[in-house]
Design a protein around this motif. Structure first.
Motif, PDB file in Angstrom:
ATOM      1  N   LYS A 170       0.852  -1.211   0.000  1.00  0.00           N
ATOM      2  CA  LYS A 170       0.000   0.000   0.000  1.00  0.00           C
ATOM      3  C   LYS A 170       0.876   1.245   0.000  1.00  0.00           C
TER       4      LYS A 170
ATOM      5  N   THR B 133       0.916   4.310  -2.825  1.00  0.00           N
ATOM      6  CA  THR B 133       0.575   5.727  -2.569  1.00  0.00           C
ATOM      7  C   THR B 133       1.778   6.641  -2.801  1.00  0.00           C
TER       8      THR B 133
ATOM      9  N   ASP C 200      -2.089   2.918  14.313  1.00  0.00           N
ATOM     10  CA  ASP C 200      -1.061   3.709  13.613  1.00  0.00           C
ATOM     11  C   ASP C 200       0.329   3.293  14.083  1.00  0.00           C
TER      12      ASP C 200
ATOM     13  N   ASP D 139       1.586  10.830   6.900  1.00  0.00           N
ATOM     14  CA  ASP D 139       0.532  10.982   5.893  1.00  0.00           C
ATOM     15  C   ASP D 139      -0.780  10.335   6.358  1.00  0.00           C
ATOM     16  N   GLY D 140      -1.804  11.186   6.476  1.00  0.00           N
ATOM     17  CA  GLY D 140      -3.088  10.718   7.004  1.00  0.00           C
ATOM     18  C   GLY D 140      -3.728   9.680   6.121  1.00  0.00           C
ATOM     19  N   THR D 141      -3.608   9.837   4.778  1.00  0.00           N
ATOM     20  CA  THR D 141      -4.252   8.873   3.872  1.00  0.00           C
ATOM     21  C   THR D 141      -3.617   7.489   4.029  1.00  0.00           C
ATOM     22  N   LEU D 142      -2.291   7.488   4.051  1.00  0.00           N
ATOM     23  CA  LEU D 142      -1.615   6.180   4.177  1.00  0.00           C
ATOM     24  C   LEU D 142      -1.935   5.541   5.530  1.00  0.00           C
ATOM     25  N   ARG D 143      -1.930   6.355   6.561  1.00  0.00           N
ATOM     26  CA  ARG D 143      -2.271   5.808   7.885  1.00  0.00           C
ATOM     27  C   ARG D 143      -3.665   5.167   7.873  1.00  0.00           C
ATOM     28  N   ALA D 144      -4.614   5.877   7.251  1.00  0.00           N
ATOM     29  CA  ALA D 144      -5.990   5.346   7.200  1.00  0.00           C
ATOM     30  C   ALA D 144      -6.023   4.047   6.391  1.00  0.00           C
ATOM     31  N   LEU D 145      -5.293   4.050   5.289  1.00  0.00           N
ATOM     32  CA  LEU D 145      -5.238   2.834   4.470  1.00  0.00           C
ATOM     33  C   LEU D 145      -4.676   1.667   5.272  1.00  0.00           C
TER      34      LEU D 145
ATOM     35  N   ASN E 101      -7.154   0.353   7.783  1.00  0.00           N
ATOM     36  CA  ASN E 101      -8.188  -0.486   7.158  1.00  0.00           C
ATOM     37  C   ASN E 101      -7.655  -1.872   6.815  1.00  0.00           C
TER      38      ASN E 101
END
Ligand code: FAD
Length: 1119
Positions: free
Chosen positions: A14, A18, A221, A234-240, A243
């Motif tokens: 992932k 990204t 996280d 990076d917030g997007t990568l953390r969220a990914l 999940n």
């Protein structure tokens, strides 16, 4: 629940998608927080159940062999894992150092040491706040610790971030002490550990490790960054990442709100001797060997060697023995144990020839010689060309593991298991790398260098447990005419599970049971098209369908309906007729799948309880492709007695193969983990309903232990002993596990004497007196085996021979003659009888053996039971008493029964002329009771064992160390004093030889107030002296001067020494004593420890000193 490695791979994937930078290291606080996750809840179990017990067990011999232990821990965290070792081990730690680059941890570690967790530390622990490193980096961060040497270096959780793991371990290995026994580098890591080239000394595996993580943003996280080793804002990568964790993790039911991941762990330990690979004559494979089994593929071996000939195989074995490491063998590569973490594997792929030795003469028979790298199809193809076959398995690519461990197939009911057809083998032994040929091997394929072994034990072991004793290079099979097969298949779907159960019962009771042995019917249970299916395949091997088969077929049609397919084929075509290849789930063979199997043997599968488990198992399958395969047994499999071959499990109707299957691209995912778990869960439920387990798929995985305990039927104890005999260093430790053999009794008393003297009576009295003292004791008669055989061959009544004295008297002479004839044919028969009795004494601490007629039996037999103390009590009685007890006239007693003809000294004599138990009881209190004195055990525990000293392979027992340990000399002296069977007041002097003898004799002389007679090397004592030649030197002792001579004619003496091994020194001492005029019957010997394997007593007898009474306090096996 996916594995942590799958999670790591997915998260990194992932991150790369990204393209967000994520390469900063974690802060000390973040690292500390994540570290806590692994130590809490489910993660702690890995420590409790694996790391701590493994460490303690691994270190035990090393700690036992040293007085002081130094430890270096790399990345210990806030406290040392050694905190959890037993106190006895912690007390030995005198030096501790650590590399701990996390400043937070380092401070906490220093703080922790203030509470003195290791009471014997001699200095403040040195904690370097730098990274442990190999090579170049070391020069930059030079710490003085790199110049020191340690007994043990531990990487418990610090390998993850290290780039060049091999160089790091190599540096650690170079920092180990160089003294005998060496030191250990111990690494714990997830099972993805890959340290190429270095062979491990020991490997442990914990497949059931788990990690539980709270499903909160912060924790996930932190956890995701820890697992990937990459920090990201990076917030997007953390969220990914979060999940993905939720997707791949399972719900932790024991800890709601947390996610569970599978975290299998391994331990690998290295020593300085570990070979690196360059020393092999066999070519090493540069690339990781790909084998069929997917689990094996990810167990990275140290190196894979591919011998081109037998010398190469021998070299692999001898270098493993030299380096103290293990080996695995790759046959067909279908098991999970042909490759193992950091163990060297020997790939037999180049041993791929099959030879046919055909004969028209039925009496002679035909044979197939198959080299160990052959696959099933290679053998069948070559045999078919000659119109022959061998009963092997159902799949073409399976290798030697199958026929060495059993081998169930479509011909088993007709010809038995594959291992039943093995009539001979060529083997490189695991004990010394020697080449043996066992059983019948056609002369042209025997190998001129192979020693023909007339030891039926090894062939017996190869027939079912053949992966445990050596590397088999070829086997000779008895061959049979190749049949044609008619294969019929049925496939029945069920919506109603009750009906399915009823059908299973009908199949078992009404079809399978009545089949002739030319037919076998396998059943399959699986789920397909939303329904449970029972499928049946019937393999018929006769050319013309027999009447019995017709009846069975008619019934099959009635119960199963018309078959879905019918096919006539040959030995090769039958491979494709396998149900799971052709019919199940659209044919498994077409798709790329991974599988995991375990197999149990069942009787009466139609019985409610078993049928319910089988059907429920399919209902609860974790992946759609899982299935149960029931292979029919009985027929020729059952004809073979359980103990006739090592295989052992013979009494079953069906072998139930529980098969977990998942698509190959799901390896490591929660589906794969669940499928493996399902296999073990079903096996656990079926185990109590089964009559045994199939050893073929079992290995060192701890989940296999319960199954392995049910493999091999009644043969486990015999196999355990053969393992000790043929693989004493356990180099083949990764095959199907065998238990350690039960211990021999610690004391064996041979109750000898002439008939009518009261041997059996006394033995019984002593047994009950031992039992009264809570010492498990039993009595066995050595003549029973002979009586059994005599009865079988002559038709005599066995129970009367055993029980009826008068009947026994009638047969006495014939029995003796019978035994003598047998011994002429098999000179080692007395030893075999003796060992059989000892080994069947199961849990007895004391074994009393009656009926032994051998001369000087202690001298003749003690090397066979080197860990036991062996003594002889000779029971004597007057001729009148004996003839009265035997119910015979005195005149009937033959001259050979006359007393007083012994030319050796038994350990003890008992004159047993009286009536009743009085004499036997008194004798017990004076002479026998203290042979099980608990103080003897305390003395044993004081004696340190030092492995590989003074040479490799020698496990040195430091007897003189007794004097170095507090209270040791006092205890030993007291035991020498009380165990001497004579009267100290009658002793003129205690004779002792330097050095060991001086120490123990001096202390004893003080206690019993008897002067010493010193014996030293020639030239070291002033005159008057006498000297005799010893093996490589001369020794001298005090002469018998008329006046103040320390030793005089007519005086009794006791020789005291530390050890009796080869007996050379003792012989020289005895010669010296005889030279000064001491009568042999006036000499007694008592030693602290005896090493019976060196056969010292035998030498004494040979040299004419058999009449000297020799006692020892302790007996130790090994050299
Ligand atoms: C698809 C499949 C089908 C199967 N079908 C059947 C079947 O029909 N009937 C049946 O009875 N079993 C069957 N099995 C089980 C099979 O017998 C075992 O898995 C067996 O151990 C595989 O042997 P191998 O040589 O292929 O595997 P490997 O993994 O190479 O070897 C298995 C074990 O044998 C040891 N070994 C191999 N060669 C030697 C040697 N020369 N000397 C000493 N030790 C050696 C290895 O070290 C290892 O411990 C099947 C298994 C699979 C995966």
């Amino acid at each position: 629940m996916a594995t942590l490695d799958t999670l790591k791979r997915t998260l990194l994937q992932k991150a790369s998608e990204t393209e967000v930078p994520s390469n900063q290291p974690l802060s000390d606080e973040q690292y500390s927080h994540a570290f806590d996750i692994f130590l809490k809840g489910a993660g702690w179990k890995t420590y409790q159940e694996f790391i701590i017990p493994q460490l303690s067990q691994l270190l035990d011999p090393l700690f036992h062999s040293r007085l002081r232990i130094s430890i270096l821990e790399v990345g210990p965290g806030p406290k040392s894992v050694l905190e959890h070792l037993p106190d006895s081990q912690k007390r030995k730690i005198t030096k501790y150092a650590a590399f701990e680059p996390n400043k937070l941890f380092a401070s906490r570690l220093e703080e922790w040491f203030r509470c003195t967790p290791f009471p014997s530390l001699e200095h403040t622990p040195e904690i370097s706040r730098s990274r442990f490193s190999s090579g170049d980096f070391y020069h930059r961060t030079k710490s003085s610790l790199y110049d020191e040497k340690f007994d043990v270096i531990i990487f418990c959780h610090s390998m993850y971030g290290m780039k060049d793991k091999q160089a790091t371990i190599q540096r650690a290995v170079n920092m180990l002490v160089q003294q005998p026994g060496g030191g250990l580098v111990v690494v714990f890591h997830r099972d993805s550990l890959r340290i190429q080239g270095m062979a491990s000394y020991r490997t442990g595996f914990f497949p059931t490790g788990l990690v539980s993580v709270a499903d909160s943003e912060d924790t996930l996280d932190c956890f995701a960054q820890f697992i990937t080793g990459k920090k990201t804002q990076d917030g997007t990568l953390r969220a990914l990442w979060r999940n993905k964790c939720r997707e791949l993790g399972a719900c932790d039911t024991a800890n709601p709100g947390s996610l569970l991941f599978s975290a299998p762990d391994v331990m690998v330990a290295f020593t300085r001797h570990a070979p690196t690979g360059s020393e092999y004559s066999a070519p090493a494979m540069r690339e990781q060997k790909m084998v069929k089994n997917r689990q094996a593929c990810v167990r990275f071996p140290a190196i894979t060697l591919q011998p081109t000939g037998i010398a190469g195989v021998q070299h692999c074995v001898t270098s493993a023995l030299k380096g103290g490491t293990g080996l695995t063998v790759v046959g067909g590569g279908h098991s999970g144990h042909c490759l193992w973490f950091n163990i060297r594997s020997v790939d037999m792929g180049l041993f791929n020839k099959v030879h046919v030795v055909a004969s028209e003469d039925i009496k002679v028979g035909s044979f197939i010689v198959a080299e160990a790298g052959c696959k099933t199809v290679d053998i069948i193809r070559k045999a078919s060309e000659a119109g022959l076959t061998v009963p092997l398995g159902a799949r073409p690519s399976v290798g030697a593991g199958l026929w060495l461990q059993g081998g169930i197939g479509h011909l088993s009911r007709l010809h038995g298991l594959a291992c039943d057809s093995i009539v001979g083998a060529v083997v490189v032994s695991a004990d010394a790398g020697k080449l043996f040929s066992v059983g019948y091997v056609p002369e042209q394929y025997r190998c001129p260098e192979a020693v023909q072994l007339d030891d039926s034990d090894l062939l017996w072991a190869i027939q079912g447990a053949g992966t445990n004793f050596g590397i088999v290079t070829s086997v000779t099979f008895k061959a049979y005419p190749a049949p044609a097969y008619t294969v019929r298949s049925w496939r029945l779907p069920f919506d109603d599970l009750f009906k399915a159960r009823a059908k299973l019962r009908e199949f078992d009771h009404l079809i399978a049971r009545d089949l002739p042995r030319t037919c076998s019917a396998d059943a399959y249970l699986f789920w397909d098209e939303d329904r449970l299916h029972i499928a049946v395949t019937m393999f018929e091997t006769s050319t013309a369908t027999s009447c019995v088969t017709l009846i069975a077929l008619t019934r099959a049609y009635k119960i199963l309906g018309p078959e879905k397919s019918i096919k006539t084929t040959d030995s090769i075509g039958v491979f494709d007729a396998e149900m799971y290849m052709s019919e199940m789930h659209g044919g498994h063979g077409g798709g790329k799948t991974s599988s995991f199997k375990r197999c149990l043997f069942l009787k009466d599968i139609g019985q409610d309880e078993t049928a319910n488990v089988l059907i429920k198992a399919i209902e609860t399958r974790p992946t759609p492709l899982c299935y149960l395969h029931l292979l029919q047994g009985g027929g020729a499999i059952r004809d073979v007695p359980a103990d006739a071959t090592a295989f052992g499990c013979r009494d079953w109707d069906f072998a139930c193969v529980i098969t977990g299957v998942w698509p190959r691209d799901q390896d490591g995912t929660k589906e794969a983990v669940a499928a493996v778990r399902w296999v073990y869960d079903i096996a656990e439920i079926l185990l109590p309903l089964s009559t045994g387990a199939y050893g073929a798929d079992l290995g060192p995985d701890p989940r296999d232990a319960a199954l392995a305990a049910k493999a091999f039927g009644p043969n486990l104890p015999r196999l355990a002993r053969l393992k000790q005999r043929w693989d004493p260093r356990d180099i083949l430790a990764y095959a199907c596990p065998l238990p350690t053999p039960p211990k021999d009794p610690r004391l064996i008393i041979l109750v000898t004497g002439e008939s009518g003297a009261g041997k059996d009576f006394c033995a019984d009295v002593w047994r009950s007196l031992f039992m009264k003292d809570d010492v498990a004791a039993c009595v066995s008669s050595i003549s029973e085996a002979t009586k059994r055989q005599y009865a079988t061959e002559t038709g005599a009544d066995l129970s009367r021979l055993l029980e009826d004295r008068a009947y026994k008297e009638q047969h006495r002479e014939a029995l003796t003659a019978f035994f003598q004839t047998q011994v002429k044919k098999r000179p080692r028969l007395p030893e075999e009888h003796f060992l059989r009795l000892v080994h069947s004494a199961k849990d007895a601490e004391v074994l009393l053996i009656t009926g032994m007629r051998d001369k000087a039996p202690v001298a003749a037999f003690s090397h066979l039971v080197p860990d036991s103390r062996l003594v002889e009590v000779r029971v004597e009685a007057s001729e009148e008493v004996r003839s009265a007890r035997r119910g015979a006239d005195k005149a009937d007693i033959k001259p050979e029964d006359k007393n007083g003809t012994l030319d050796y000294a038994p350990s003890f004599n008992l004159r047993n002329d009286g009536e009743g138990e009085l004499l036997a009881r008194a004798f017990f209190s004076t002479h026998l009771q203290h042979l099980v004195d608990p103080d003897l055990q305390s003395l044993t525990e004081i004696i340190r064992q030092i492995p590989d000293f003074p040479n490799t392979d020698i496990n040195f027992r430091h007897i003189l160390g007794v004097a170095q340990s507090r209270g040791g000399l006092k205890l030993c002296t007291a035991l020498l004093q009380s165990h001497y069977s004579g009267d100290w007041s009658q002793i003129l002097s205690i004779v002792c030889v330097e050095t060991g003898g001086f120490i123990f004799a001096s202390a004893l002389a003080v206690n019993v107030d008897v002067p010493l007679a010193l014996i030293r090397e020639k030239g070291k004592l002033p005159p008057p002296v006498v000297s005799v030649a010893k093996e490589v030197s001369h020794i001298s002792g005090a002469s018998s001067g008329k006046k103040a001579g320390v030793i005089r004619k007519g005086g009794k003496v006791v020789v005291v020494d530390d050890v009796l091994a080869t007996g050379n020194t003792l012989c020289a001492v005895l010669r010296l004593l005889v030279k000064v005029g001491v009568e042999m019957t006036d000499i007694s010997v008592i030693v602290v420890a005896e090493f019976p394997l060196h056969k010292g007593r035998e030498l004494l007898c040979r040299e004419g000193f058999g009449k000297v009474n020799v006692q020892s306090l302790l007996a130790f096996g090994g050299f």
